[in-house]
Design a protein around this motif. Sequence first.
Motif, mmCIF file in Angstrom:
data_model
loop_
_atom_site.group_PDB
_atom_site.id
_atom_site.type_symbol
_atom_site.label_atom_id
_atom_site.label_comp_id
_atom_site.label_asym_id
_atom_site.label_seq_id
_atom_site.Cartn_x
_atom_site.Cartn_y
_atom_site.Cartn_z
ATOM 1 N N UNK A 95 0.805 -1.210 0.000
ATOM 2 C CA UNK A 95 0.000 0.000 0.000
ATOM 3 C C UNK A 95 0.840 1.262 0.000
ATOM 4 N N UNK A 96 2.153 1.110 0.242
ATOM 5 C CA UNK A 96 3.057 2.266 0.151
ATOM 6 C C UNK A 96 3.206 2.719 -1.299
ATOM 7 N N UNK A 97 2.938 1.810 -2.246
ATOM 8 C CA UNK A 97 3.141 2.111 -3.662
ATOM 9 C C UNK A 97 1.884 1.964 -4.514
ATOM 10 N N UNK A 98 0.930 1.155 -4.076
ATOM 11 C CA UNK A 98 -0.249 0.819 -4.878
ATOM 12 C C UNK A 98 -1.518 1.087 -4.075
ATOM 13 N N UNK A 99 -2.520 1.699 -4.713
ATOM 14 C CA UNK A 99 -3.843 1.836 -4.098
ATOM 15 C C UNK A 99 -4.589 0.532 -4.375
ATOM 16 N N UNK A 100 -4.521 -0.381 -3.436
ATOM 17 C CA UNK A 100 -5.132 -1.694 -3.621
ATOM 18 C C UNK A 100 -6.632 -1.588 -3.845
ATOM 19 N N UNK A 101 -7.277 -0.638 -3.185
ATOM 20 C CA UNK A 101 -8.728 -0.519 -3.265
ATOM 21 C C UNK A 101 -9.196 0.036 -4.611
ATOM 22 N N UNK A 102 -8.308 0.681 -5.356
ATOM 23 C CA UNK A 102 -8.632 1.130 -6.713
ATOM 24 C C UNK A 102 -8.584 -0.045 -7.685
ATOM 25 N N UNK A 103 -8.034 -1.169 -7.240
ATOM 26 C CA UNK A 103 -7.842 -2.335 -8.095
ATOM 27 C C UNK A 103 -8.727 -3.518 -7.735
ATOM 28 N N UNK A 104 -9.758 -3.289 -6.921
ATOM 29 C CA UNK A 104 -10.678 -4.370 -6.569
ATOM 30 C C UNK A 104 -12.044 -3.769 -6.227
ATOM 31 N N UNK A 105 -13.046 -4.626 -6.213
ATOM 32 C CA UNK A 105 -14.401 -4.199 -5.852
ATOM 33 C C UNK A 105 -14.565 -4.288 -4.339
ATOM 34 N N UNK A 106 -15.084 -3.218 -3.759
ATOM 35 C CA UNK A 106 -15.306 -3.200 -2.314
ATOM 36 C C UNK A 106 -16.446 -2.238 -2.007
ATOM 37 N N UNK A 107 -16.941 -2.320 -0.800
ATOM 38 C CA UNK A 107 -17.976 -1.401 -0.345
ATOM 39 C C UNK A 107 -17.730 -1.083 1.127
ATOM 40 N N UNK A 108 -18.362 -0.032 1.587
ATOM 41 C CA UNK A 108 -18.188 0.393 2.975
ATOM 42 C C UNK A 108 -19.079 -0.443 3.887
ATOM 43 N N UNK A 109 -18.497 -0.898 4.987
ATOM 44 C CA UNK A 109 -19.230 -1.705 5.944
ATOM 45 C C UNK A 109 -19.313 -1.017 7.294
ATOM 46 N N UNK A 110 -19.519 -1.795 8.352
ATOM 47 C CA UNK A 110 -19.595 -1.226 9.694
ATOM 48 C C UNK A 110 -18.367 -0.370 10.005
ATOM 49 N N UNK A 111 -18.593 0.728 10.699
ATOM 50 C CA UNK A 111 -17.536 1.665 11.087
ATOM 51 C C UNK A 111 -16.769 2.223 9.896
ATOM 52 N N UNK A 112 -17.363 2.159 8.699
ATOM 53 C CA UNK A 112 -16.700 2.669 7.506
ATOM 54 C C UNK A 112 -15.603 1.770 6.984
ATOM 55 N N UNK A 113 -15.502 0.555 7.508
ATOM 56 C CA UNK A 113 -14.450 -0.371 7.081
ATOM 57 C C UNK A 113 -14.653 -0.798 5.632
ATOM 58 N N UNK A 114 -13.571 -0.906 4.876
ATOM 59 C CA UNK A 114 -13.692 -1.422 3.506
ATOM 60 C C UNK A 114 -13.900 -2.937 3.532
ATOM 61 N N UNK A 115 -14.982 -3.383 2.874
ATOM 62 C CA UNK A 115 -15.292 -4.807 2.776
ATOM 63 C C UNK A 115 -15.113 -5.240 1.333
ATOM 64 N N UNK A 116 -14.385 -6.312 1.127
ATOM 65 C CA UNK A 116 -14.041 -6.801 -0.208
ATOM 66 C C UNK A 116 -15.187 -7.640 -0.766
ATOM 67 N N UNK A 117 -15.711 -7.221 -1.918
ATOM 68 C CA UNK A 117 -16.872 -7.885 -2.507
ATOM 69 C C UNK A 117 -16.623 -9.355 -2.810
ATOM 70 N N UNK A 118 -15.400 -9.710 -3.138
ATOM 71 C CA UNK A 118 -15.075 -11.083 -3.514
ATOM 72 C C UNK A 118 -15.021 -12.035 -2.306
ATOM 73 N N UNK A 119 -15.002 -11.477 -1.110
ATOM 74 C CA UNK A 119 -14.926 -12.282 0.122
ATOM 75 C C UNK A 119 -16.261 -12.192 0.852
ATOM 76 N N UNK A 120 -17.108 -13.190 0.629
ATOM 77 C CA UNK A 120 -18.440 -13.156 1.228
ATOM 78 C C UNK A 120 -18.434 -13.461 2.732
ATOM 79 N N UNK A 121 -17.387 -14.102 3.206
ATOM 80 C CA UNK A 121 -17.283 -14.445 4.625
ATOM 81 C C UNK A 121 -16.343 -13.445 5.286
ATOM 82 N N UNK A 122 -16.862 -12.656 6.208
ATOM 83 C CA UNK A 122 -16.051 -11.631 6.876
ATOM 84 C C UNK A 122 -16.666 -11.300 8.227
ATOM 85 N N UNK A 123 -15.863 -10.663 9.054
ATOM 86 C CA UNK A 123 -16.404 -10.043 10.264
ATOM 87 C C UNK A 123 -15.673 -8.740 10.516
#
Length: 145
Positions: free
Chosen positions: A71-99
Amino acid sequence: MFIVTTRSGDELAGCLIGFATQCSIDPPRFLVCLSDKNRTCRIATKADALAVHFVPSSAEDLAQLFGGETGDEVDKFANCAWHEGPRGLPLLDECEHWFAATILARHNLGDHVAFLLDPIAAHTGPSFEEFTFHRAKRIDPGHEA
């Protein structure tokens, strides 16, 4: 393998991790360890919550992005699908199992920092085959351990 994501203000961060475990049943607690050399650890020390994603076997590109890039060199979130979750945390769309979890404590363990977590929200999808350590060890890390 897991991908941990976090947010501190407008800064997003995330990385692939292998050191994680449930550490209490009652109350429920989980422990994740982040390398002190990566950006996610630096952002997590300023954050109040983390999201822990269970990486499916089908998400090799996502594991490569979060494990093989820094992340020092690449914006990882610009390169994957994600949405905002609880507390504004980034949740990765490709990972259906999370907490999502509140950070209760941080402990320096040498070259990793342990984050003691109190889960506050979770989501599960259909059953899946996980992305294993055996496959992840072929990823050239974005930072040295």
